[in-house]
Scaffold this active site. Structure first.
Site, PDB file in Angstrom:
ATOM      1  N   GLY A 148       0.826  -1.192   0.000  1.00  0.00           N
ATOM      2  CA  GLY A 148       0.000   0.000   0.000  1.00  0.00           C
ATOM      3  C   GLY A 148       0.864   1.247   0.000  1.00  0.00           C
ATOM      4  O   GLY A 148       2.050   1.205   0.351  1.00  0.00           O
ATOM      5  N   CYS A 149       0.256   2.364  -0.366  1.00  0.00           N
ATOM      6  CA  CYS A 149       1.018   3.614  -0.448  1.00  0.00           C
ATOM      7  C   CYS A 149       1.450   4.109   0.929  1.00  0.00           C
ATOM      8  O   CYS A 149       2.629   4.441   1.141  1.00  0.00           O
ATOM      9  CB  CYS A 149       0.217   4.676  -1.193  1.00  0.00           C
ATOM     10  SG  CYS A 149      -1.475   4.933  -0.580  1.00  0.00           S
ATOM     11  N   TYR A 150       0.523   4.153   1.876  1.00  0.00           N
ATOM     12  CA  TYR A 150       0.890   4.564   3.233  1.00  0.00           C
ATOM     13  C   TYR A 150       1.946   3.624   3.835  1.00  0.00           C
ATOM     14  O   TYR A 150       2.944   4.093   4.398  1.00  0.00           O
ATOM     15  CB  TYR A 150      -0.330   4.596   4.142  1.00  0.00           C
ATOM     16  CG  TYR A 150      -1.259   5.778   3.958  1.00  0.00           C
ATOM     17  CD1 TYR A 150      -0.778   7.090   4.012  1.00  0.00           C
ATOM     18  CD2 TYR A 150      -2.626   5.600   3.766  1.00  0.00           C
ATOM     19  CE1 TYR A 150      -1.628   8.179   3.868  1.00  0.00           C
ATOM     20  CE2 TYR A 150      -3.485   6.676   3.634  1.00  0.00           C
ATOM     21  CZ  TYR A 150      -2.986   7.961   3.679  1.00  0.00           C
ATOM     22  OH  TYR A 150      -3.835   9.044   3.544  1.00  0.00           O
TER      23      TYR A 150
END
Length: 345
Positions: A148-150
Site C-alpha cells: 500500500g502507499c501509506y
C-alpha cells in the site's frame, strides 16, 4: 513479455501505461476496464497522446492469461485473489496492486477487509513487494503483493531503526498526509473539490486498513511484535504522501551514528535517498518519480526520533513500485523505465 493491465482506466492503471510505454522489454497486450469497455484509453486520458490507440476490453481471466505473460491487477480488495489463483496455476507473473495478498494471516485479512479471500492458501506463497527489503524473494516470484502507499512511506521511514534495534516496539506514531488521487478516480462527498480545497482532515483514525500491513512488516524487520498508532489525513494536493513518524530511542547512540546506519541500510537502493542534515523532504520533490526521500531528527529532550519520508502515492506508492517488482522478478535491471526525473514545480 506481453503485459496486461486489469483496471487500466483508474489512476494507477494510467500510471502503469505511462511507465510501460517506454519499457524496452515489454509490450502492452491488454487493457481492461469495467466502465469504459470499447473506448480508447486516450479518449479518457488525452495526456497519453493521440497516437495511442489501444481500446479498453472487458476482463475475462482465461482470455487474459492466454494472451499475457504478466498481469497487473489494479482492482479493489476482494477482486484479485480469484484471478491470481488462476494465474498462479498457469505459471504467469501476477502483480496485485490491491490488498488481497499483503497480509500473511487470513484472520487479519477477513477482519480488516471484511470480505472472503478466494485463495487463502496462496498468502504464504505471495511475496510482499517492497524491493528495498525483499529483493531476493521477489526474484522469480509468481505472485507479488504490491505494498500500500501509506505502508510504503512508513516502512521505508522506520525500517532501519527496527533492523538495528534502536527504538521501542510499542508507542510508535505514524502520521501520514496523502494527496487526493489516493482515493481513486471516482469522486465522492469527501474527495470532491469543494471538500478538499483549502482543507485538511484525518480519517480512519486508529482503524485504517493499512495499520496491520505496517505492523506486520515492521515486526518482521524487528524480529518481534511492533504496534503503531496510525493516523492518515487527506491533504489538498493531487499526489504525494508525507509520513512523519515518532519512536522512542532505547540505545545510547548519536544522530550521526543513526545517519550512518540509514545510509548503510539503503546503500545500493536506487530509489531511496537520505537527505542532508536539516533538509526536510517535500512531496513536490518526488512528484512523478519512483523516489522516496527521508530525513530525521533526534529529539534529545524527549528521547525520541522524528522521521519524515515522502513518496508519490501513485508511483512509488503504487504503479512505479509494481514495475520495479516486475523488473526484479523477470531479471531486468530494477530501475528500467523508472529513472525519470521529478516534475517540478
Amino acid at each position: 513479455m506481453k503485459v496486461g493491465i486489469v483496471g487500466a482506466s483508474g489512476f494507477t492503471g494510467l500510471e502503469l501505461v505511462r511507465i510501460l510505454l517506454r519499457h524496452p522489454h515489454v509490450e502492452l497486450e491488454l487493457l481492461t476496464s469495467e466502465t469504459f469497455v470499447g473506448q480508447k484509453l486516450n479518449e479518457i486520458y488525452p495526456s497519453l497522446g493521440w497516437d495511442f490507440n489501444m481500446k479498453l476490453e472487458e476482463f475475462h481471466i482465461d482470455n487474459a492469461l492466454e494472451r499475457c505473460d504478466v498481469l497487473f491487477l489494479a482492482l479493489p480488495h476482494g477482486y484479485s485473489s480469484g484471478a491470481a489463483l488462476k494465474g498462479y496455476e498457469k505459471e504467469k507473473l501476477i502483480i496485485d496492486l490491491g490488498a488481497d495478498f499483503r497480509l500473511k494471516e487470513i484472520e487479519n485479512y477477513t477482519s480488516w477487509y471484511e470480505t472472503e479471500h478466494k485463495a487463502p492458501h496462496l498468502l504464504k506463497e505471495a511475496v510482499y513487494g517492497l524491493p528495498e527489503i525483499y529483493k531476493e524473494e521477489i526474484k522469480g516470484a509468481r505472485i507479488i503483493a504490491n505494498p500500500g502507499c501509506y505502508p510504503t512511506s512508513a516502512i521505508l521511514a522506520l525500517a532501519p531503526l527496527f533492523f538495528n534495534g534502536l527504538v521501542e516496539l510499542k508507542g510508535i506514531i505514524v502520521d501520514s498526509k496523502s494527496g487526493v488521487s489516493g482515493a481513486g478516480r471516482k469522486a465522492n462527498a469527501i474527495t470532491h473539490f469543494n471538500s478538499v480545497c483549502d482543507n485538511i482532515n484525518p480519517y480512519g483514525v486508529a482503524e485504517h486498513r493499512h495499520t496491520p500491513e505496517i505492523e506486520q512488516e515492521l515486526s518482521l524487520v524487528a524480529g518481534n511484535q511492533v504496534t503503531i498508532t496510525f493516523t492518515p489525513q487527506l491533504a489538498p494536493i493531487n499526489r504525494g504522501i508525507l509520513s512523519t513518524c515518532y519512536a522512542t530511542i532505547i540505545k545510547d547512540i548519536s544522530e550521526g551514528e543513526i545517519r550512518q546506519l540509514y545510509n548503510e541500510f539503503y546503500q545500493d537502493k536506487p530509489f531511496v535517498g537520505i537527505l542532508p542534515e536539516g533538509t526536510w523532504p517535500h512531496t513536490k520533490w518526488v512528484s512523478g518519480s519512483n523516489n522516496c526521500l527521508i530525513n530525521f531528527k533526534v529529539d534529545a529532550r524527549n528521547n525520541r526520533i522524528v522521521v519524515a519520508s515522502v513518496i508519490d502515492n501513485l508511483i512509488k506508492g503504487a504503479s512505479g513500485q509494481a514495475v520495479q517488482n516486475m523488473n526484479i522478478a523477470l531479471g531486468i535491471d530494477e530501475a528500467t523505465s523508472l529513472q525519470n526525473l521529478t516534475i517540478y514545480p
